[in-house]
Design an enzyme around this catalytic site. Structure first.
Site, short mmCIF file in Angstrom:
data_model
loop_
_atom_site.label_atom_id
_atom_site.label_comp_id
_atom_site.label_asym_id
_atom_site.label_seq_id
_atom_site.Cartn_x
_atom_site.Cartn_y
_atom_site.Cartn_z
N MET A 1 -18.56 -41.94 -65.39
CA MET A 1 -18.00 -42.47 -66.69
C MET A 1 -17.93 -41.40 -67.64
SD MET A 1 -19.66 -46.13 -66.09
CE MET A 1 -20.27 -45.79 -64.33
N GLU A 136 -16.67 -38.95 -58.98
CA GLU A 136 -17.65 -38.86 -59.95
C GLU A 136 -17.91 -40.37 -60.44
OE1 GLU A 136 -16.08 -35.95 -62.61
OE2 GLU A 136 -17.31 -36.39 -64.13
N SER A 137 -19.11 -40.47 -60.67
CA SER A 137 -19.62 -41.80 -61.27
C SER A 137 -19.34 -42.84 -60.32
CB SER A 137 -19.09 -41.90 -62.78
OG SER A 137 -19.67 -42.88 -63.24
N SER A 138 -18.39 -43.88 -61.02
CA SER A 138 -17.81 -44.69 -60.08
C SER A 138 -17.08 -44.22 -58.83
CB SER A 138 -16.48 -45.48 -60.95
OG SER A 138 -16.15 -46.74 -60.23
N GLY A 140 -18.04 -41.47 -57.46
CA GLY A 140 -19.00 -41.13 -56.55
C GLY A 140 -19.62 -42.07 -55.94
#
Ligand SMILES: *[C@@H]1O[C@H](CO)[C@@H](O)[C@H](O)[C@H]1NC(C)=O
Ligand SMILES: *[C@@H]1O[C@H](CO)[C@@H](O)[C@H](O)[C@H]1NC(C)=O
Ligand SMILES: *[C@@H]1O[C@H](CO)[C@@H](O)[C@H](O)[C@H]1NC(C)=O
Length: 289
Positions: A1, A136-138, A140
């Site tokens: 995020m 990345e983040s969500s 990931g």
């Protein structure tokens, strides 16, 4: 995020830049997920190129990830195709929490992304041994699910600040699992592995190589998530829980690279928060690009 201000400069980008990213509308059979597909292909691609699927963070868009990550530049340099899926969900997070998304060909966002990758492999006659995912983040979190449910489609997966497959399960679409983000899960190693094994029951082939980055002071997705993912994938791969090799200050000062086996590397970023900075050149090395 990412903080929303990172997205604002995109709105004022010259139109010519936007034209380089193309939307593909007919990338697969109709499924419930309305995820969109965008693609970037450098002009002078070699035959049988590699494909990289780049999955954005919450609040992200395909255009935002295209502009804000190094993969377009790296694609120009190394001549591969990048697929940029775009989340159909409000808030721009991926569905990493429903039963359907955690199953192979379940019709949810993970399925849509797999269809995009399949489309790109066909369209570019890609080298099937070089189809990769980065998120990345969500994104990931989505990367973990793609690795679990489509091990035959992807050769390697890198995940920045994500969670283990199944950790975000809420039985609702694009839900938020506070126990997971807060690091309050008490699953056993076998329970973690079960999410991966159940995503594609009976799969016996070679699973993707995995690399996991997590920051030690991540205040959005608690650092315990690093441990969950290591527990998950060491169990799936049959690796010992403790690393075979530990390299301090690799790939940079304050980071520790832990090698658990040929197919699993964890990178613990000391003092780094949510959204571990992207290490584009390292990613290329890991993918062999
Ligand atoms: C992604 O990273 C998280 C947190 O470090 C981890 O729990 C998860 O298993 C990783 N997924 C993959 C595919 O490596
Ligand atoms: C979180 O944990 C609490 C306590 O164990 C439990 O009651 C709750 O259902 C969990 N929430 C989710 C989304 O799993
Ligand atoms: C993760 O595992 C390591 C090694 O077992 C342990 O030292 C550490 O406290 C764990 N971290 C969290 C946040 O649970």
């Amino acid at each position: 995020m990412k903080p929303p201000h990172l997205l604002l400069p995109l709105l004022s980008l010259p139109f010519t830049l936007a034209q380089q990213l193309q939307q593909i509308t007919n990338f697969g059979p109709a499924i419930p997920s309305k995820a969109k597909m965008f693609i970037y292909a450098p002009a002078d691609l070699p035959p049988n190129p590699a494909i990289l699927v780049g999955v954005h963070y919450c609040t992200g868009t395909a255009q935002g990830y295209y502009n804000g990550s190094p993969y377009k530049r790296l694609a120009d340099e190394k001549k591969f195709v990048v697929v940029y899926p775009e989340s159909p969900n409000s808030g721009g997070c991926w569905d990493v929490s429903s039963r359907a998304t955690l199953k192979r060909n379940g019709g949810a966002d993970s399925n849509a992304i797999a269809n995009m990758a399949r489309w790109a492999v066909k369209r570019y006659k890609a080298d099937k041994r070089r189809v990769f995912v980065i998120g990345e983040s969500s994104g990931g979190m989505m990367a973990s699910i793609l690795a679990a449910a489509y091990p035959d489609l992807f050769a390697a997966v890198i995940n920045y600040s994500g969670v283990a497959a199944g950790c975000f399960f809420t039985d609702s679409v694009a839900g938020w699992n506070g126990n997971c983000s807060g690091g309050r899960m008490d699953s056993t190693r076998e329970e973690w592995a079960r999410w991966v094994l159940d995503a594609y029951p009976g799969f016996k082939g070679t699973r993707p190589r995995m690399q996991v980055y997590h920051g030690s002071v991540d205040d959005v997705i608690a650092p315990a998530n690093y441990n969950y993912s290591i527990a998950q994938w060491t169990t799936v791969f049959g690796y010992p829980e403790t690393p075979l090799e530990e390299k301090r200050d690799v790939p940079e000062r304050g980071y520790t690279t832990q090698v658990f086996g040929k197919r699993l590397t964890g990178i613990w970023a000391e003092g780094v928060g949510h959204g571990v900075p992207v290490h584009g050149e390292e990613d290329m090395k890991f993918f062999g690009l």
